[in-house]
Design a protein around this motif. Structure first.
Motif, PDB file in Angstrom:
ATOM      1  N   ILE A 199       0.839  -1.194   0.000  1.00 58.16           N
ATOM      2  CA  ILE A 199       0.000   0.000   0.000  1.00 58.16           C
ATOM      3  C   ILE A 199       0.875   1.246   0.000  1.00 58.16           C
ATOM      4  N   CYS A 200       1.825   1.300   0.899  1.00 61.79           N
ATOM      5  CA  CYS A 200       2.765   2.428   0.939  1.00 61.79           C
ATOM      6  C   CYS A 200       4.009   2.003   0.157  1.00 61.79           C
ATOM      7  N   ARG A 201       4.094   2.460  -1.078  1.00 59.89           N
ATOM      8  CA  ARG A 201       5.208   2.050  -1.940  1.00 59.89           C
ATOM      9  C   ARG A 201       6.535   2.648  -1.497  1.00 59.89           C
ATOM     10  N   VAL A 205       4.323   5.101   7.302  1.00 54.57           N
ATOM     11  CA  VAL A 205       3.481   5.310   6.122  1.00 54.57           C
ATOM     12  C   VAL A 205       3.340   6.796   5.868  1.00 54.57           C
ATOM     13  N   SER A 206       3.319   7.173   4.623  1.00 56.02           N
ATOM     14  CA  SER A 206       3.199   8.554   4.138  1.00 56.02           C
ATOM     15  C   SER A 206       4.386   9.435   4.509  1.00 56.02           C
ATOM     16  N   CYS A 217      -0.844   6.393  -0.508  1.00 54.46           N
ATOM     17  CA  CYS A 217      -1.349   5.460   0.505  1.00 54.46           C
ATOM     18  C   CYS A 217      -2.331   6.057   1.503  1.00 54.46           C
ATOM     19  N   ILE A 271      -5.339   3.950   3.552  1.00 56.58           N
ATOM     20  CA  ILE A 271      -5.191   3.706   4.991  1.00 56.58           C
ATOM     21  C   ILE A 271      -6.360   4.323   5.756  1.00 56.58           C
TER      22      ILE A 271
END
Length: 88
Positions: A7-9, A38-39, A48, A52
């Motif tokens: 999801i979070c590349r 994340v982010s 993402c 999320i």
């Protein structure tokens, strides 16, 4: 081994990892951001964050509009570092 359902590349975080932390009680985006990063990559959550937030909303039963959203830090749009260093 290639990861599935990333999801979070930027940070290579899979949906299963996100769901695990949400199930453990981390239902605030900022909290997930600090735990999983994340982010926090170059995209600043553009890829993402919405996914999320929908997962948090699904787990808590709250609408996405009621969830606290993280702040995007400048630069709002990624730019090359070289441009910041240039002189007039």
């Amino acid at each position: 081994m290639a990861k599935a359902n990333v999801i979070c590349r930027c940070e290579e975080i899979e949906i299963d990892e996100i769901r695990k932390w949400i199930a453990a009680g981390c239902t605030d985006f900022e909290e997930l951001k600090r735990i999983l990063r994340v982010s926090m990559g170059p995209c600043q959550g553009r890829g993402c964050r919405d996914i999320i937030l929908r997962e948090i909303a699904k787990a808590t039963g709250k609408p996405v509009a009621e969830l606290r959203i993280s702040t995007i830090r400048p630069p709002v749009k990624p730019i090359k570092t070289m441009l910041l260093a240039e002189e007039d």
